[in-house]
Design an enzyme around this catalytic site. Structure first.
Site, PDB file in Angstrom:
ATOM      1  N   GLY A  48       0.818  -1.210   0.000  1.00  0.00           N
ATOM      2  CA  GLY A  48       0.000   0.000   0.000  1.00  0.00           C
ATOM      3  C   GLY A  48       0.844   1.250   0.000  1.00  0.00           C
ATOM      4  N   ALA A  49       1.918   1.256  -0.805  1.00  0.00           N
ATOM      5  CA  ALA A  49       2.929   2.316  -0.713  1.00  0.00           C
ATOM      6  C   ALA A  49       2.679   3.493  -1.636  1.00  0.00           C
ATOM      7  CB  ALA A  49       4.312   1.728  -1.007  1.00  0.00           C
ATOM      8  N   ASN A  50       1.538   3.550  -2.315  1.00  0.00           N
ATOM      9  CA  ASN A  50       1.314   4.654  -3.240  1.00  0.00           C
ATOM     10  C   ASN A  50       0.662   5.864  -2.569  1.00  0.00           C
ATOM     11  OD1 ASN A  50      -1.061   2.632  -3.539  1.00  0.00           O
ATOM     12  ND2 ASN A  50      -1.934   4.592  -4.192  1.00  0.00           N
ATOM     13  N   SER A 177      -4.299  -1.497  14.548  1.00  0.00           N
ATOM     14  CA  SER A 177      -5.004  -0.261  14.907  1.00  0.00           C
ATOM     15  C   SER A 177      -5.299  -0.285  16.392  1.00  0.00           C
ATOM     16  CB  SER A 177      -6.327  -0.163  14.125  1.00  0.00           C
ATOM     17  OG  SER A 177      -7.195   0.805  14.696  1.00  0.00           O
ATOM     18  N   TYR A 202     -13.983  -4.268  10.472  1.00  0.00           N
ATOM     19  CA  TYR A 202     -12.679  -3.597  10.401  1.00  0.00           C
ATOM     20  C   TYR A 202     -11.905  -3.854  11.694  1.00  0.00           C
ATOM     21  CZ  TYR A 202      -9.123   0.027  10.487  1.00  0.00           C
ATOM     22  OH  TYR A 202      -7.912   0.692  10.596  1.00  0.00           O
TER      23      TYR A 202
END
Length: 335
Positions: A48-50, A177, A202
C-alpha cells in the site's frame, strides 16, 4: 452503524487503554524520521505504498538510502508515487510491483516475481488495508476486510519468509489499529454472513493483524529464526483509508468531521518506521503514538490487548489462515 454507535466508537478511541500491561514511558527525546539508521544496502517491501502511511514509510526509507519495493494494486499510481519519492534525489532506489492483497493469486505472483529478482529481503511492512466498506468478497470469496487486511498479509509473509531469513537484521512489521482492543474474533462468522457491520469487521481484521504479528513472533522465537516480528499502529492519521472505503455516517465522521484532529501521514508512519529500523525495537512489541489515547505523538511501546496475546487464539487463527490461504510457513521442524 448508527450515529450513537459511531460517537461511542470515537469516545472509546480517545480514552487511555485499559487492557494489557502498562505502557512504557516515551524516551526523553522524541523519536523522529531523522533517527532512522542508514538504510544503504537494505531492501524493503512496503504494501500500500502509493499513498498515506505506506507512501510516507517508503519515502523515509528511500531517503535514508534504502531500496524500497512499492507493492501496490494500481501500478500507475505506484509509478507516480515513485516519481515523487525520487524527485531531486539522484541514486534513489525504488521499484514498483503490482500486488492485490485481496487476491491470493496476485499475492503468489508477487512473491514469485520477487524471488526471481532478489536473493534476500530485509524488511516487510504489512501496511495496506481497507476500512469499513459495504459487505463484499475477495477473489477467493472471503470477507474483503479480513481478506485484504489479514489473509493477504499472512500469505505474503509466509511466501517471503525464506528471503527474509537471508536478510540483515530482518523484520516483519504488521500494522494494526488501536481499535484491535475493542474487537473479538468470531471464528464462526469470519465472512459476515450472519451479521455484517462495517466497523465491527474492520476492528476484527485489525485484531487479526495483532494476533498474527504476536503469534508470528512466538513461532519465530521458537524456531530461533533471525527474523523479528513487530506490530505498529499509527493512532489517528488522515489518510485515504477513512474516505475510500466507508460510506454514510462513518465516512462523514472520520473523513470530514474529525479529520482536523488527525495527524499527517509523515507523523502517523513513525511507529512503523521505528519498528522497522530502530536497533532498540524488539520482537513481539507493539509500537504506537505516546500521546493521550495513543491518537498522536512520537513512537513508544504500547500494550497489546489480552486477546491478541492469547496462545489459543493465536493457534486457531494460524490454522484457519493456513487453510484459507494454503500457505505454510517454512519454519524448521522443531518449531
Amino acid at each position: 452503524m448508527t450515529l450513537d454507535a459511531i460517537n461511542d466508537n470515537v469516545c472509546r478511541m480517545t480514552q487511555e487503554p485499559t487492557q494489557g500491561t502498562a505502557r512504557n514511558p516515551a524516551p526523553q527525546r522524541r523519536w523522529t524520521a531523522e533517527q532512522i539508521p542508514d538504510q544503504t544496502g537494505r531492501v524493503s517491501v512496503v504494501t500500500g505504498a502509493n499513498s498515506g502511511l505506506g507512501l510516507a514509510t517508503a519515502r523515509a526509507l528511500v531517503h535514508r538510502g534504502g531500496h524500497v519495493i512499492l507493492a501496490v494494486r494500481d501500478e500507475e499510481k505506484g509509478r507516480r508515487a515513485a516519481a515523487g519519492i525520487t524527485a531531486g534525489r539522484p541514486g534513489a532506489s525504488v521499484e514498483v510491483r503490482r500486488l492485490d492483497l485481496a487476491d491470493l493469486d496476485s499475492v503468489r505472483a508477487f512473491a514469485e516475481d520477487l524471488h526471481a529478482g532478489h536473493t534476500r529481503l530485509d524488511v516487510l511492512v504489512n501496511n495496506a488495508g481497507v476500512m469499513a466498506p459495504p459487505r463484499s468478497a475477495s477473489a477467493q470469496g472471503h470477507e474483503l476486510q479480513f481478506a485484504c487486511n489479514h489473509l493477504g498479509h499472512f500469505a505474503l509473509t509466509g511466501l517471503l519468509l525464506d528471503l527474509l531469513a537471508e536478510g540483515r537484521d530482518p523484520r516483519v512489521v504488521t500494522v494494526t489499529s488501536i481499535n484491535h482492543r475493542r474487537a473479538h474474533l468470531d471464528f464462526d462468522d469470519l465472512n459476515g454472513e450472519r451479521a455484517y457491520r462495517p466497523m465491527t469487521f474492520y476492528d476484527r481484521s485489525k485484531l487479526a493483524n495483532a494476533v498474527f504479528g504476536h503469534e508470528l513472533h512466538r513461532r519465530l522465537t521458537a524456531a530461533r529464526s533471525p527474523v523479528r516480528s513487530l506490530l505498529a499502529h499509527p493512532g489517528y492519521t488522515a489518510t485515504r483509508l477513512q474516505t475510500s472505503g466507508p460510506t454514510g455516517l462513518v465516512k462523514v465522521l472520520f473523513g470530514s468531521v474529525l479529520r482536523p484532529l488527525a495527524q499527517q501521514p509523515d507523523a502517523g508512519a513513525l511507529p512503523q518506521l521505528y519498528a522497522a529500523t530502530d536497533p532498540g525495537a524488539r520482537g513481539g512489541e507493539l509500537i504506537g503514538p505516546d500521546g493521550r489515547g495513543e491518537l498522536r505523538g512520537g513512537p513508544a511501546r504500547v500494550p497489546l490487548a489480552a486477546g491478541a496475546t492469547d496462545a489459543g487464539t493465536g493457534q486457531r487463527l494460524w490454522e484457519v489462515s493456513e487453510r484459507l490461504t494454503d500457505v505454510r510457513f517454512p519454519f524448521p521442524a522443531s518449531a
